[in-house]
Design a protein around this motif. Sequence first.
Motif, short mmCIF file in Angstrom:
data_model
loop_
_atom_site.label_atom_id
_atom_site.label_comp_id
_atom_site.label_asym_id
_atom_site.label_seq_id
_atom_site.Cartn_x
_atom_site.Cartn_y
_atom_site.Cartn_z
N ARG A 6 0.83 -1.19 0.00
CA ARG A 6 0.00 0.00 0.00
C ARG A 6 0.87 1.24 0.00
NH1 ARG A 6 -4.15 -1.08 4.90
NH2 ARG A 6 -3.59 1.12 5.22
N GLU A 7 0.37 2.31 -0.66
CA GLU A 7 1.14 3.54 -0.75
C GLU A 7 1.36 4.17 0.62
OE1 GLU A 7 2.75 4.71 -3.29
OE2 GLU A 7 2.02 3.15 -4.64
N ASP A 8 0.36 4.08 1.52
CA ASP A 8 0.56 4.65 2.85
C ASP A 8 1.59 3.86 3.64
OD1 ASP A 8 -1.31 2.56 2.87
OD2 ASP A 8 -2.27 3.28 4.69
N LYS A 60 4.23 2.47 2.31
CA LYS A 60 5.52 2.92 1.80
C LYS A 60 5.96 4.20 2.48
CE LYS A 60 4.84 1.06 -2.90
NZ LYS A 60 4.70 1.44 -4.33
N GLU A 61 5.01 5.11 2.69
CA GLU A 61 5.35 6.39 3.32
C GLU A 61 5.67 6.19 4.80
OE1 GLU A 61 5.96 10.61 3.34
OE2 GLU A 61 6.04 8.99 1.84
N VAL A 108 -1.88 10.70 0.33
CA VAL A 108 -1.73 9.34 -0.18
C VAL A 108 -3.04 8.88 -0.81
CG1 VAL A 108 0.09 8.66 1.43
CG2 VAL A 108 -2.29 8.38 2.10
N GLN A 137 -1.45 6.26 -6.48
CA GLN A 137 -0.44 7.28 -6.75
C GLN A 137 0.59 7.29 -5.63
OE1 GLN A 137 -2.31 11.07 -7.28
NE2 GLN A 137 -3.59 10.40 -8.99
N PRO A 138 1.85 7.62 -5.95
CA PRO A 138 2.86 7.73 -4.90
C PRO A 138 2.50 8.83 -3.91
CG PRO A 138 3.88 7.68 -7.09
CD PRO A 138 2.41 7.85 -7.30
#
Length: 219
Positions: A5-7, A9-10, A172, A176-177
């Motif tokens: 998931r993008e979140d 990654k952050e 997020v 999308q990144p």
Amino acid sequence: MSALREDFKEILRLVRPNTRVLDIGCGEGDLLELLTQEKGVDGQGLEISPSGVAACLAKGIAAVQGDGDRDLDHFPTQAFDYAILSKTLQQMREPRHVLIELMRIADRALVSVPNFGHWRMRWALLTQGRMPETKALPDPWWSTPNIHLCTLRDFTTLCAELGLRIEACAAVSPDQPARSIDPARPVENWRAETALFLLTRERPRPPAPERAATGDLFD
């Protein structure tokens, strides 16, 4: 583990290595597993679902069954470096109290919230007159677990009232990144579908130095 998931990654980018992490509402432990493997964290999960706790334990992740609304009070003060609450605050009965508890038990909190001020929400309300259903908030009003939805402005106002400093913030979305943002900018209250906040406590101001008495009322 499914596609990252993008979140997640952050969060992985923001969490420092070899720190103590509590993940509230950890599910089956995917985020804690990632943080353990990539950052060497000492992780613990709090999860209301017995099957989620069992899945965590099967992965070797320390997890206990509990309710974030009631059980955060039992954790010692500053027991963790990070407390993580991902897309869950809006489901809490007392989100203000939960946020206070996160900042009591950890030096930093990572909190993500869907933004009810996003343009898709506004457009759906304007054109359809109904509660919106989007990728970030896919459930109809009668079955959603979300009971305290907010906008970015609502959340930043609450942080200010609680004396919390927003150390970092990113928009997020699933496809999308993550994008670093200033949540105080009005345009982001329209653009950010979901926002991830890194919060710290405001440092207390040092006391003003005492002034020597001069006998004069006005120096």
